[in-house]
Write a protein that holds these residues in place. Structure first.
Motif, short mmCIF file in Angstrom:
data_model
loop_
_atom_site.label_atom_id
_atom_site.label_comp_id
_atom_site.label_asym_id
_atom_site.label_seq_id
_atom_site.Cartn_x
_atom_site.Cartn_y
_atom_site.Cartn_z
N CYS A 28 -73.22 104.11 19.94
CA CYS A 28 -72.20 104.50 20.90
C CYS A 28 -72.46 105.93 21.39
O CYS A 28 -72.41 106.21 22.58
CB CYS A 28 -70.81 104.39 20.26
N ARG A 31 -75.62 106.07 23.59
CA ARG A 31 -75.39 105.50 24.92
C ARG A 31 -74.40 106.33 25.73
O ARG A 31 -74.21 106.10 26.91
CB ARG A 31 -74.85 104.07 24.80
N ILE A 33 -71.10 106.45 25.57
CA ILE A 33 -69.94 105.70 26.04
C ILE A 33 -68.75 106.03 25.15
O ILE A 33 -68.92 106.52 24.03
CB ILE A 33 -70.20 104.17 26.04
N GLN A 37 -64.77 102.03 25.97
CA GLN A 37 -65.83 101.22 26.60
C GLN A 37 -66.50 100.32 25.55
O GLN A 37 -66.78 99.16 25.82
CB GLN A 37 -66.88 102.13 27.25
N MET A 38 -66.75 100.88 24.39
CA MET A 38 -67.37 100.11 23.31
C MET A 38 -66.48 98.94 22.92
O MET A 38 -66.95 97.81 22.76
CB MET A 38 -67.63 101.02 22.12
N GLU A 40 -64.25 97.41 24.70
CA GLU A 40 -64.26 96.41 25.78
C GLU A 40 -65.53 95.56 25.72
O GLU A 40 -65.47 94.34 25.86
CB GLU A 40 -64.14 97.10 27.14
N GLU A 41 -66.66 96.20 25.50
CA GLU A 41 -67.93 95.47 25.41
C GLU A 41 -67.94 94.53 24.20
O GLU A 41 -68.47 93.43 24.28
CB GLU A 41 -69.11 96.44 25.33
N ILE A 42 -67.37 94.98 23.09
CA ILE A 42 -67.34 94.15 21.88
C ILE A 42 -66.31 93.03 22.02
O ILE A 42 -66.51 91.94 21.51
CB ILE A 42 -67.06 95.01 20.64
N GLY A 43 -65.20 93.35 22.70
CA GLY A 43 -64.15 92.36 22.88
C GLY A 43 -63.03 92.47 21.87
O GLY A 43 -62.43 91.48 21.48
N TRP A 70 -73.28 93.24 19.19
CA TRP A 70 -73.26 94.37 20.11
C TRP A 70 -74.40 95.33 19.80
O TRP A 70 -75.12 95.76 20.70
CB TRP A 70 -71.91 95.08 20.04
N THR A 73 -77.74 93.78 20.72
CA THR A 73 -77.92 93.71 22.18
C THR A 73 -78.31 95.06 22.74
O THR A 73 -79.30 95.18 23.47
CB THR A 73 -76.61 93.25 22.86
N TYR A 74 -77.55 96.11 22.43
CA TYR A 74 -77.80 97.39 23.05
C TYR A 74 -78.89 98.18 22.35
O TYR A 74 -79.55 99.00 22.99
CB TYR A 74 -76.50 98.19 23.15
#
Length: 79
Positions: A28, A31, A33, A37-38, A40-43, A70, A73-74
């Motif tokens: 995090c 990146r 962010i 934001q993290m 939201e990306e993870i859900g 996550w 992916t990143y």
């Protein structure tokens, strides 16, 4: 098994989750962010993620899977 042994066994069992969370925090930061934001990306809700990142709570299996995906992916995209 006394209480100290039980606590040590629990800590050892939780270490992979703690390592995953440390990796996620580092990614995090790399990146650049926000936690929002993290999350939201993870859900997951931002507050839930915040509690995980500060080790106030450890994620259960579904949360661990979301964080692991996550990170995978990143991490692969950035390196």
């Amino acid at each position: 098994m006394d209480e100290a042994d039980k606590r040590l066994a629990a800590m050892e069992q939780d270490e992979p989750k703690r390592r995953l969370i440390r990796d996620a925090k580092a990614l995090c930061k790399q990146r650049r962010i926000t936690q929002a934001q993290m999350a939201e990306e993870i859900g997951v809700p931002r507050r839930t993620l915040e509690e995980w990142l500060q080790f106030r709570r450890l994620p259960k299996a579904p949360g661990t899977t979301l964080i692991r995906r996550w990170v995978e992916t990143y991490y692969s995209e950035d390196f």
